[in-house]
Motif scaffolding. Structure first.
Motif, PDB file in Angstrom:
ATOM      1  N   MET A 183      47.110  45.868  42.791  1.00  0.00           N
ATOM      2  CA  MET A 183      45.961  44.996  42.569  1.00  0.00           C
ATOM      3  C   MET A 183      44.696  45.531  43.245  1.00  0.00           C
ATOM      4  O   MET A 183      43.589  45.242  42.805  1.00  0.00           O
ATOM      5  N   LEU A 184      44.884  46.261  44.337  1.00  0.00           N
ATOM      6  CA  LEU A 184      43.765  46.830  45.089  1.00  0.00           C
ATOM      7  C   LEU A 184      44.043  48.289  45.390  1.00  0.00           C
ATOM      8  O   LEU A 184      45.201  48.702  45.485  1.00  0.00           O
ATOM      9  N   GLU A 185      42.967  49.038  45.549  1.00  0.00           N
ATOM     10  CA  GLU A 185      43.062  50.415  46.037  1.00  0.00           C
ATOM     11  C   GLU A 185      42.414  50.464  47.405  1.00  0.00           C
ATOM     12  O   GLU A 185      41.379  49.844  47.636  1.00  0.00           O
ATOM     13  N   ARG A 186      43.037  51.202  48.294  1.00  0.00           N
ATOM     14  CA  ARG A 186      42.515  51.414  49.641  1.00  0.00           C
ATOM     15  C   ARG A 186      42.122  52.890  49.710  1.00  0.00           C
ATOM     16  O   ARG A 186      42.960  53.757  49.541  1.00  0.00           O
ATOM     17  N   ARG A 187      40.827  53.153  49.965  1.00  0.00           N
ATOM     18  CA  ARG A 187      40.342  54.541  50.053  1.00  0.00           C
ATOM     19  C   ARG A 187      39.815  54.795  51.465  1.00  0.00           C
ATOM     20  O   ARG A 187      38.987  54.038  51.972  1.00  0.00           O
ATOM     21  N   GLN A 188      40.291  55.879  52.036  1.00  0.00           N
ATOM     22  CA  GLN A 188      39.905  56.224  53.404  1.00  0.00           C
ATOM     23  C   GLN A 188      38.431  56.602  53.477  1.00  0.00           C
ATOM     24  O   GLN A 188      37.898  57.276  52.590  1.00  0.00           O
ATOM     25  N   ASP A 189      37.773  56.161  54.538  1.00  0.00           N
ATOM     26  CA  ASP A 189      36.371  56.496  54.776  1.00  0.00           C
ATOM     27  C   ASP A 189      36.256  57.992  55.018  1.00  0.00           C
ATOM     28  O   ASP A 189      37.099  58.594  55.685  1.00  0.00           O
ATOM     29  N   SER A 190      35.211  58.601  54.493  1.00  0.00           N
ATOM     30  CA  SER A 190      35.063  60.053  54.619  1.00  0.00           C
ATOM     31  C   SER A 190      34.719  60.489  56.040  1.00  0.00           C
ATOM     32  O   SER A 190      35.036  61.609  56.436  1.00  0.00           O
ATOM     33  N   THR A 191      34.095  59.627  56.818  1.00  0.00           N
ATOM     34  CA  THR A 191      33.701  60.021  58.175  1.00  0.00           C
ATOM     35  C   THR A 191      34.603  59.422  59.251  1.00  0.00           C
ATOM     36  O   THR A 191      34.764  60.025  60.307  1.00  0.00           O
ATOM     37  N   ASP A 192      35.171  58.248  59.016  1.00  0.00           N
ATOM     38  CA  ASP A 192      36.045  57.613  60.000  1.00  0.00           C
ATOM     39  C   ASP A 192      37.380  57.314  59.328  1.00  0.00           C
ATOM     40  O   ASP A 192      37.508  56.344  58.580  1.00  0.00           O
ATOM     41  N   LYS A 193      38.352  58.130  59.596  1.00  0.00           N
ATOM     42  CA  LYS A 193      39.656  58.032  58.925  1.00  0.00           C
ATOM     43  C   LYS A 193      40.397  56.732  59.247  1.00  0.00           C
ATOM     44  O   LYS A 193      41.362  56.381  58.594  1.00  0.00           O
ATOM     45  N   ARG A 194      39.957  56.002  60.279  1.00  0.00           N
ATOM     46  CA  ARG A 194      40.600  54.727  60.624  1.00  0.00           C
ATOM     47  C   ARG A 194      40.140  53.598  59.699  1.00  0.00           C
ATOM     48  O   ARG A 194      40.766  52.552  59.640  1.00  0.00           O
ATOM     49  N   VAL A 195      39.040  53.808  58.988  1.00  0.00           N
ATOM     50  CA  VAL A 195      38.453  52.771  58.135  1.00  0.00           C
ATOM     51  C   VAL A 195      38.846  53.012  56.686  1.00  0.00           C
ATOM     52  O   VAL A 195      38.778  54.138  56.193  1.00  0.00           O
ATOM     53  N   ALA A 196      39.245  51.936  56.015  1.00  0.00           N
ATOM     54  CA  ALA A 196      39.564  52.010  54.587  1.00  0.00           C
ATOM     55  C   ALA A 196      38.606  51.101  53.825  1.00  0.00           C
ATOM     56  O   ALA A 196      38.236  50.025  54.296  1.00  0.00           O
ATOM     57  N   ALA A 242      41.904  48.850  37.852  1.00  0.00           N
ATOM     58  CA  ALA A 242      41.457  48.506  36.496  1.00  0.00           C
ATOM     59  C   ALA A 242      42.154  47.233  36.005  1.00  0.00           C
ATOM     60  O   ALA A 242      41.532  46.380  35.371  1.00  0.00           O
ATOM     61  N   THR A 243      43.430  47.096  36.339  1.00  0.00           N
ATOM     62  CA  THR A 243      44.177  45.895  35.933  1.00  0.00           C
ATOM     63  C   THR A 243      43.583  44.644  36.570  1.00  0.00           C
ATOM     64  O   THR A 243      43.373  43.634  35.893  1.00  0.00           O
ATOM     65  N   SER A 244      43.298  44.706  37.859  1.00  0.00           N
ATOM     66  CA  SER A 244      42.709  43.549  38.538  1.00  0.00           C
ATOM     67  C   SER A 244      41.345  43.208  37.961  1.00  0.00           C
ATOM     68  O   SER A 244      41.001  42.038  37.800  1.00  0.00           O
ATOM     69  N   ARG A 245      40.573  44.230  37.657  1.00  0.00           N
ATOM     70  CA  ARG A 245      39.240  43.996  37.085  1.00  0.00           C
ATOM     71  C   ARG A 245      39.366  43.255  35.745  1.00  0.00           C
ATOM     72  O   ARG A 245      38.659  42.290  35.489  1.00  0.00           O
ATOM     73  N   ARG A 246      40.315  43.684  34.902  1.00  0.00           N
ATOM     74  CA  ARG A 246      40.531  43.022  33.608  1.00  0.00           C
ATOM     75  C   ARG A 246      41.013  41.587  33.795  1.00  0.00           C
ATOM     76  O   ARG A 246      40.540  40.672  33.134  1.00  0.00           O
ATOM     77  N   ARG A 247      41.942  41.400  34.711  1.00  0.00           N
ATOM     78  CA  ARG A 247      42.508  40.070  34.911  1.00  0.00           C
ATOM     79  C   ARG A 247      41.499  39.099  35.524  1.00  0.00           C
ATOM     80  O   ARG A 247      41.477  37.926  35.167  1.00  0.00           O
ATOM     81  N   LEU A 248      40.671  39.592  36.414  1.00  0.00           N
ATOM     82  CA  LEU A 248      39.603  38.733  36.957  1.00  0.00           C
ATOM     83  C   LEU A 248      38.634  38.325  35.858  1.00  0.00           C
ATOM     84  O   LEU A 248      38.177  37.186  35.824  1.00  0.00           O
ATOM     85  N   ALA A 249      38.342  39.250  34.955  1.00  0.00           N
ATOM     86  CA  ALA A 249      37.459  38.930  33.833  1.00  0.00           C
ATOM     87  C   ALA A 249      38.109  37.866  32.938  1.00  0.00           C
ATOM     88  O   ALA A 249      37.424  36.951  32.464  1.00  0.00           O
ATOM     89  N   GLU A 250      39.422  37.966  32.747  1.00  0.00           N
ATOM     90  CA  GLU A 250      40.129  36.952  31.953  1.00  0.00           C
ATOM     91  C   GLU A 250      40.020  35.579  32.621  1.00  0.00           C
ATOM     92  O   GLU A 250      39.764  34.578  31.946  1.00  0.00           O
ATOM     93  N   VAL A 251      40.231  35.532  33.924  1.00  0.00           N
ATOM     94  CA  VAL A 251      40.139  34.269  34.655  1.00  0.00           C
ATOM     95  C   VAL A 251      38.720  33.721  34.568  1.00  0.00           C
ATOM     96  O   VAL A 251      38.509  32.535  34.300  1.00  0.00           O
ATOM     97  N   ARG A 252      37.735  34.566  34.778  1.00  0.00           N
ATOM     98  CA  ARG A 252      36.332  34.139  34.714  1.00  0.00           C
ATOM     99  C   ARG A 252      36.005  33.587  33.329  1.00  0.00           C
ATOM    100  O   ARG A 252      35.352  32.552  33.205  1.00  0.00           O
ATOM    101  N   ASP A 253      36.491  34.244  32.279  1.00  0.00           N
ATOM    102  CA  ASP A 253      36.253  33.760  30.914  1.00  0.00           C
ATOM    103  C   ASP A 253      36.910  32.395  30.682  1.00  0.00           C
ATOM    104  O   ASP A 253      36.311  31.510  30.059  1.00  0.00           O
ATOM    105  N   LEU A 254      38.135  32.235  31.172  1.00  0.00           N
ATOM    106  CA  LEU A 254      38.810  30.942  31.032  1.00  0.00           C
ATOM    107  C   LEU A 254      38.052  29.856  31.787  1.00  0.00           C
ATOM    108  O   LEU A 254      37.828  28.758  31.261  1.00  0.00           O
ATOM    109  N   GLU A 255      37.659  30.153  33.031  1.00  0.00           N
ATOM    110  CA  GLU A 255      36.915  29.171  33.826  1.00  0.00           C
ATOM    111  C   GLU A 255      35.618  28.770  33.132  1.00  0.00           C
ATOM    112  O   GLU A 255      35.307  27.583  33.013  1.00  0.00           O
TER     113      GLU A 255
END
Length: 166
Positions: free
Chosen positions: A87-100, A106-119
């Protein structure tokens, strides 16, 4: 009459009605969306996090926790679960490897759009049943509700921070 001079009884009554009405509105909308949504519905905390990440791509766990008034360790646990489920991607920070930084899949983006449309569809349908005066009143109230939300959010941040400055 200024806002600060409104009679306490009227303010208390309005506060009580809002406290009862807004959760009931949310539950009714959530129930309708849940019945029509073709996928397993994520728990409320996950939906809040997904919606926040959608608006703030690249946010960190700490930023999300602060904005959502949640504990960072709880958000971190949600992120771990949601990353495992795609549902989410975690990408490491380029300067501080401790931060994501967090991004929707893409699936979450589509599903959130579906929920928003229904709402939007269910709310639009319900709004059609209102009188012109009720529609005007709701239109006028939106700005006030947004301001009220900001005020309560800021106060909640102060409450979480505690009585002593950091």
């Amino acid at each position: 009459m200024s806002d600060s001079s409104a009679p306490t009884g009227g303010t208390d009554r309005l506060a009580a009605e809002l406290a009862a009405c807004l959760p009931a509105l949310h539950r009714a909308l959530d129930r309708r969306v849940g019945s029509a949504y073709p996928h397993p519905k994520p728990p409320e905390g996950q939906l809040l996090l997904l919606r926040f990440v959608a608006r703030h791509e690249g946010t960190t766990v700490r930023e999300a926790a602060d904005a959502l008034l949640m504990k960072p360790n709880n958000v971190s646990a949600l992120v771990s679960q949601m990353t495992e489920r795609g549902m989410l991607e975690r990408r490491q920070d380029s300067t501080d490897k401790r931060v994501a930084h967090l991004y929707l899949t893409a699936t979450s983006r589509r599903r959130l759009a579906e929920v928003r449309d229904l709402e939007t569809g269910y709310l639009s349908e319900a709004l059609l049943s209102l009188t012109d005066g009720e529609m005007d009143a709701l239109g006028s109230a939106i700005g006030a509700l947004i301001s009220l939300t900001r005020h309560l959010h800021a106060a909640a941040h102060r409450d979480v921070a505690g009585p002593f400055p950091a």
